[in-house]
Design a protein around this motif. Structure first.
Motif, PDB file in Angstrom:
ATOM      1  N   GLY A 100      65.909  60.812 114.088  1.00  0.00           N
ATOM      2  CA  GLY A 100      65.008  59.760 113.620  1.00  0.00           C
ATOM      3  C   GLY A 100      63.555  60.185 113.702  1.00  0.00           C
ATOM      4  O   GLY A 100      62.751  59.871 112.821  1.00  0.00           O
ATOM      5  N   GLN A 101      63.191  60.893 114.766  1.00  0.00           N
ATOM      6  CA  GLN A 101      61.819  61.392 114.913  1.00  0.00           C
ATOM      7  C   GLN A 101      61.482  62.343 113.763  1.00  0.00           C
ATOM      8  O   GLN A 101      60.403  62.259 113.172  1.00  0.00           O
ATOM      9  N   LEU A 102      62.397  63.241 113.443  1.00  0.00           N
ATOM     10  CA  LEU A 102      62.150  64.210 112.369  1.00  0.00           C
ATOM     11  C   LEU A 102      62.012  63.514 111.011  1.00  0.00           C
ATOM     12  O   LEU A 102      61.071  63.797 110.263  1.00  0.00           O
ATOM     13  N   CYS A 103      62.937  62.624 110.695  1.00  0.00           N
ATOM     14  CA  CYS A 103      62.853  61.919 109.407  1.00  0.00           C
ATOM     15  C   CYS A 103      61.577  61.091 109.343  1.00  0.00           C
ATOM     16  O   CYS A 103      60.899  61.066 108.306  1.00  0.00           O
ATOM     17  N   SER A 104      61.231  60.435 110.434  1.00  0.00           N
ATOM     18  CA  SER A 104      60.013  59.629 110.456  1.00  0.00           C
ATOM     19  C   SER A 104      58.778  60.509 110.293  1.00  0.00           C
ATOM     20  O   SER A 104      57.848  60.168 109.560  1.00  0.00           O
ATOM     21  N   ALA A 105      58.752  61.655 110.967  1.00  0.00           N
ATOM     22  CA  ALA A 105      57.601  62.549 110.881  1.00  0.00           C
ATOM     23  C   ALA A 105      57.434  63.105 109.467  1.00  0.00           C
ATOM     24  O   ALA A 105      56.308  63.199 108.959  1.00  0.00           O
ATOM     25  N   VAL A 106      58.523  63.444 108.803  1.00  0.00           N
ATOM     26  CA  VAL A 106      58.448  63.922 107.419  1.00  0.00           C
ATOM     27  C   VAL A 106      57.871  62.818 106.530  1.00  0.00           C
ATOM     28  O   VAL A 106      56.974  63.053 105.721  1.00  0.00           O
ATOM     29  N   GLY A 107      58.375  61.600 106.693  1.00  0.00           N
ATOM     30  CA  GLY A 107      57.859  60.470 105.917  1.00  0.00           C
ATOM     31  C   GLY A 107      56.411  60.163 106.243  1.00  0.00           C
ATOM     32  O   GLY A 107      55.608  59.872 105.357  1.00  0.00           O
ATOM     33  N   MET A 108      56.057  60.246 107.513  1.00  0.00           N
ATOM     34  CA  MET A 108      54.699  59.962 107.954  1.00  0.00           C
ATOM     35  C   MET A 108      53.717  60.975 107.374  1.00  0.00           C
ATOM     36  O   MET A 108      52.627  60.601 106.926  1.00  0.00           O
ATOM     37  N   LEU A 109      54.080  62.239 107.371  1.00  0.00           N
ATOM     38  CA  LEU A 109      53.192  63.258 106.801  1.00  0.00           C
ATOM     39  C   LEU A 109      52.962  63.011 105.309  1.00  0.00           C
ATOM     40  O   LEU A 109      51.845  63.173 104.811  1.00  0.00           O
ATOM     41  N   ALA A 110      53.997  62.588 104.607  1.00  0.00           N
ATOM     42  CA  ALA A 110      53.854  62.260 103.185  1.00  0.00           C
ATOM     43  C   ALA A 110      52.951  61.049 102.991  1.00  0.00           C
ATOM     44  O   ALA A 110      52.099  61.033 102.097  1.00  0.00           O
TER      45      ALA A 110
END
Length: 161
Positions: A100-110
């Motif tokens: 969840g942290q990884l998916c959230s971080a990818v989305g957050m960077l976008a």
């Protein structure tokens, strides 16, 4: 039963589900993608975060039928520099929250790249840099019981630079 079609991690998937099945349960129980975790099952922890058409969502709060025809990316479908950065910076300990942290971080960077403000953003156009405070605010929906927040922030900063 309702028939739905999802594009999950780049592959077309068809499912017959009861309308009340969450996207999280569809991924885990019907498609066997167990990387996405069930934490609180009420949208408070972020362990179930996936990307829907590139946007981060809590899959425990989403009905699978709402995402008929959409692109869903789970941790199994990620191929992002953040994954290696998490390893280098100790951005995980037990690993339960990591998908969840990884998916959230990818989305957050976008989101940040697109200029979307957060609660601590004063002026996105003038400050493209992601400060620790900015990252912590943008990732605040994802909890880590082990307390690996410093490593998570360091990984995100490394990739953002």
């Amino acid at each position: 039963m309702t028939a739905i079609s999802l594009r999950v991690n780049g592959s077309a998937r068809s499912l017959e589900l009861e309308p009340e099945v969450s996207l999280l349960d569809a991924l885990r129980e019907h498609l066997g993608l167990t990387g996405t975790k069930k934490g609180c099952d009420q949208g408070a922890c972020g362990a179930c975060t996936v990307l829907a058409d590139g946007e981060r969502i809590n899959s425990c709060l989403a009905l699978a039928v709402q995402y008929d025809g959409r692109e869903i990316t789970t941790v199994e479908g990620l191929d992002h520099p953040l994954q290696e950065a998490f390893v280098r910076t100790d951005g995980f300990q037990c690993g339960y929250c990591t998908p969840g942290q990884l998916c959230s971080a990818v989305g957050m960077l976008a989101e940040h790249k697109e200029g979307m403000p957060s609660a601590v953003t004063e002026d996105v156009e003038e400050s493209a840099e992601l400060t620790d405070e900015e990252i912590r605010e943008r990732m605040s929906g994802n909890l880590c019981r082990c307390g690996a927040y410093n490593g998570i922030v360091a990984a995100i900063k490394e990739v953002a630079e």
